[in-house]
Design a protein around this motif. Structure first.
Motif, PDB file in Angstrom:
ATOM      1  N   TYR A 150       0.718  -3.724 -10.013  1.00 36.67           N
ATOM      2  CA  TYR A 150       2.115  -3.756  -9.381  1.00 36.67           C
ATOM      3  C   TYR A 150       3.148  -4.371 -10.298  1.00 36.67           C
ATOM      4  O   TYR A 150       4.331  -4.450 -10.127  1.00 36.67           O
ATOM      5  N   LEU A 183       4.914  -6.861  -4.869  1.00 36.94           N
ATOM      6  CA  LEU A 183       4.211  -6.179  -3.867  1.00 36.94           C
ATOM      7  C   LEU A 183       5.238  -5.253  -3.097  1.00 36.94           C
ATOM      8  O   LEU A 183       4.808  -4.443  -2.574  1.00 36.94           O
ATOM      9  N   LYS A 232       4.669  -1.262  -2.492  1.00 39.16           N
ATOM     10  CA  LYS A 232       4.389  -0.804  -0.988  1.00 39.16           C
ATOM     11  C   LYS A 232       5.319  -0.336  -0.370  1.00 39.16           C
ATOM     12  O   LYS A 232       5.115   0.436   0.518  1.00 39.16           O
ATOM     13  N   LEU A 283       4.699  -8.281   4.251  1.00 40.16           N
ATOM     14  CA  LEU A 283       5.049  -6.695   4.249  1.00 40.16           C
ATOM     15  C   LEU A 283       5.362  -6.125   5.523  1.00 40.16           C
ATOM     16  O   LEU A 283       6.344  -5.558   5.655  1.00 40.16           O
ATOM     17  N   ASN A 297      -2.949 -11.439  -1.106  1.00 42.28           N
ATOM     18  CA  ASN A 297      -3.534 -10.820   0.053  1.00 42.28           C
ATOM     19  C   ASN A 297      -2.764 -11.230   1.250  1.00 42.28           C
ATOM     20  O   ASN A 297      -2.360 -10.555   1.993  1.00 42.28           O
ATOM     21  N   GLU A 309       0.847  -9.672   1.550  1.00 44.29           N
ATOM     22  CA  GLU A 309       0.602  -8.331   1.772  1.00 44.29           C
ATOM     23  C   GLU A 309       0.406  -8.354   3.509  1.00 44.29           C
ATOM     24  O   GLU A 309       0.880  -7.109   4.017  1.00 44.29           O
TER      25      GLU A 309
END
Length: 142
Positions: free
Chosen positions: A59, A24, A28, A128, A121, A124
């Protein structure tokens, strides 16, 4: 162009949560951060459900694999993040690490597929922004 910051995502087995977080972050935040993951007691294999989910989302990279901590001890990380409580307890001291953070996530291993999505999720949503704030924003500050 400035050098990418290095972050290590550390877990116990390095088969699920840390691999998901590594993928991730690279997907991202790849413009400013390079993530690696490792395990305090690495299992040596990636959880197939985690891998399938990352592949589905686009990913996954073939270089992702479960690594023992010794393989990354000499890397000059800017940040080390533990994503499971056990790794936090046994986190080795990194000679070159600047900062260590703990952001815990429940292990979805052995649970239904929906739990993997939930964990991805959460990573993220919760991890992140922290990594971005720690490692990406300082380049933009005055």
């Amino acid at each position: 162009m400035s050098q990418k910051k290095e972050v290590l995502i550390l877990c116990t087995g390095n088969s699920c949560r840390s691999i998901m977080a590594e993928a991730l972050v690279n997907a991202k935040l790849g413009e400013c951060v390079h993530a690696q993951s490792s395990g305090v007691k690495a299992s040596g294999k990636v959880n197939p459900h985690a891998q399938a989910l990352l592949q589905k989302k686009g990913y996954w990279r073939d270089e992702y694999h479960s690594k023992v901590i010794e393989t990354v001890l000499d890397t000059p990380f800017d940040l080390v993040v533990t994503v499971c409580d056990a790794a936090k307890e046994t986190c080795p001291v990194f000679a070159k690490a600047v900062k260590t953070l703990h952001v815990g996530f429940e292990d979805p291993s052995g649970k239904e597929e929906a739990e993997y999505k939930k964990t991805l999720n959460l990573i993220e949503k919760e991890l992140l922004p922290i990594i971005k704030q720690e490692l990406c924003n300082e380049q933009k500050s005055k």
